[in-house]
Design a protein around this motif. Sequence first.
Motif, mmCIF file in Angstrom:
data_model
loop_
_atom_site.group_PDB
_atom_site.id
_atom_site.type_symbol
_atom_site.label_atom_id
_atom_site.label_comp_id
_atom_site.label_asym_id
_atom_site.label_seq_id
_atom_site.Cartn_x
_atom_site.Cartn_y
_atom_site.Cartn_z
ATOM 1 N N LEU A 90 -2.422 7.648 4.678
ATOM 2 C CA LEU A 90 -1.933 6.813 5.772
ATOM 3 C C LEU A 90 -2.719 5.507 5.876
ATOM 4 O O LEU A 90 -2.175 4.473 6.273
ATOM 5 C CB LEU A 90 -2.015 7.599 7.092
ATOM 6 N N THR A 91 -3.990 5.552 5.468
ATOM 7 C CA THR A 91 -4.803 4.317 5.444
ATOM 8 C C THR A 91 -5.482 4.213 4.078
ATOM 9 O O THR A 91 -6.696 4.421 3.961
ATOM 10 C CB THR A 91 -5.868 4.335 6.557
ATOM 11 N N PRO A 92 -4.705 3.910 3.049
ATOM 12 C CA PRO A 92 -5.275 3.871 1.690
ATOM 13 C C PRO A 92 -6.299 2.744 1.551
ATOM 14 O O PRO A 92 -6.102 1.656 2.087
ATOM 15 C CB PRO A 92 -4.051 3.606 0.807
ATOM 16 N N GLU A 93 -7.367 3.039 0.839
ATOM 17 C CA GLU A 93 -8.419 2.041 0.676
ATOM 18 C C GLU A 93 -8.527 1.554 -0.764
ATOM 19 O O GLU A 93 -8.765 0.381 -1.014
ATOM 20 C CB GLU A 93 -9.770 2.637 1.126
ATOM 21 N N SER A 94 -8.324 2.448 -1.725
ATOM 22 C CA SER A 94 -8.488 2.048 -3.128
ATOM 23 C C SER A 94 -7.139 1.730 -3.774
ATOM 24 O O SER A 94 -6.078 2.098 -3.253
ATOM 25 C CB SER A 94 -9.160 3.169 -3.920
ATOM 26 N N ASP A 133 0.825 -1.221 0.000
ATOM 27 C CA ASP A 133 0.000 0.000 0.000
ATOM 28 C C ASP A 133 0.855 1.265 0.000
ATOM 29 O O ASP A 133 0.340 2.382 -0.017
ATOM 30 C CB ASP A 133 -0.983 0.018 1.174
ATOM 31 N N GLY A 134 2.194 1.098 0.017
ATOM 32 C CA GLY A 134 3.094 2.243 -0.105
ATOM 33 C C GLY A 134 3.371 3.002 1.177
ATOM 34 O O GLY A 134 4.292 3.818 1.233
ATOM 35 N N HIS A 142 -0.791 5.856 -5.682
ATOM 36 C CA HIS A 142 -0.326 7.210 -5.354
ATOM 37 C C HIS A 142 0.801 7.140 -4.317
ATOM 38 O O HIS A 142 1.836 7.799 -4.466
ATOM 39 C CB HIS A 142 -1.476 8.055 -4.803
ATOM 40 N N ASN A 143 0.606 6.343 -3.269
ATOM 41 C CA ASN A 143 1.611 6.223 -2.208
ATOM 42 C C ASN A 143 2.938 5.687 -2.732
ATOM 43 O O ASN A 143 4.005 6.233 -2.435
ATOM 44 C CB ASN A 143 1.101 5.296 -1.101
ATOM 45 N N VAL A 144 2.865 4.594 -3.502
ATOM 46 C CA VAL A 144 4.105 3.989 -4.015
ATOM 47 C C VAL A 144 4.793 4.957 -4.986
ATOM 48 O O VAL A 144 6.019 5.125 -4.955
ATOM 49 C CB VAL A 144 3.825 2.627 -4.692
ATOM 50 N N SER A 145 4.000 5.625 -5.835
ATOM 51 C CA SER A 145 4.585 6.600 -6.775
ATOM 52 C C SER A 145 5.258 7.735 -6.012
ATOM 53 O O SER A 145 6.341 8.203 -6.392
ATOM 54 C CB SER A 145 3.503 7.188 -7.689
ATOM 55 N N PHE A 146 4.623 8.175 -4.933
ATOM 56 C CA PHE A 146 5.189 9.248 -4.108
ATOM 57 C C PHE A 146 6.507 8.784 -3.475
ATOM 58 O O PHE A 146 7.500 9.526 -3.459
ATOM 59 C CB PHE A 146 4.181 9.654 -3.033
#
Length: 312
Positions: free
Chosen positions: A255-259, A232-233, A265-269
């Motif tokens: 911080l708590t990604p759901e989709s 989830d990154g 987005h998190n991993v790309s960031f």
Amino acid sequence: MSPALADVHPEDTQLEENEERTMIDPTSKEDPKFKELVKVLLDWINDVLVEERIIVKQLEEDLYDGQVLQKLLEKLAGCKLNVAEVTQSEIGQKQKLQTVLEAVHDLLRPRGWALRWSVDSIHGKNLVAILHLLVSLAMHFRAPIRLPEHVTVQVVVVRKREGLLHSSHISEELTTTTEMMMGRFERDAFDTLFDHAPDKLSVVKKSLITFVNKHLNKLNLEVTELETQFADGVYLVLLMGLLEDYFVPLHNFYLTPESFDQKVHNVSFAFELMLDGGLKKPKARPEDVVNLDLKSTLRVLYNLFTKYKNME
């Protein structure tokens, strides 16, 4: 007329002697994986061209004249092609297509891929040829999409001989595996580990777990499963902050990604933070990490390990 020609349009049967025409068998068009491939590619093209205010609704009807393909290639490759903007005549369209496809071939030739399309097949609205072209472009430009694997279609080949139409069926493979498509020319130590040395692979995984926990423990976080806990990154972003010694503002990531999109987005960031830290752009795609692809996750973590392993 053979039974296979029941669904052939009348204009498709107006063939010259020895002329050949191919079309996708109607049953293949109903295959869920084929439909998914078409939808994924359509969505990707429309995402790439959103600023151009171009909306593609049907691949064969919207791509055959070269106009959309030109814009797509210019956007993906960051180049400008020397072609007329709008061409109505068939000759003009084919000239534009020729220029666009030559530019595509220049990009793909070094990879040694078989080019399974031509000016005539694209202009003739041959959906199989158009799909081959789009899949190759998506692979080359590492498109942020997940192509369905092992999509095969039955193609009806119609040929006119001595005034009669003859048909035959051939099987056409449009996609293979994600690994083959996205990473087939980038074999590295991890491919060798996975293929030939599973015992050494577990040693590498243990080393990486020890390395990430040494830092994540400072936040009272613990990793036991590399495959899932980085998907989830969140841990990747936090790990980059710890390694580079800064606090990552919480509004920059979920911080708590759901989709799926939030995880991507998190991993790309996290990848952006790696680039800022002087690391090379990861070979893996964010989507592969989110999709629990172990090899991609290991590549990303090993990148960090080699740079930061001696850090206290």
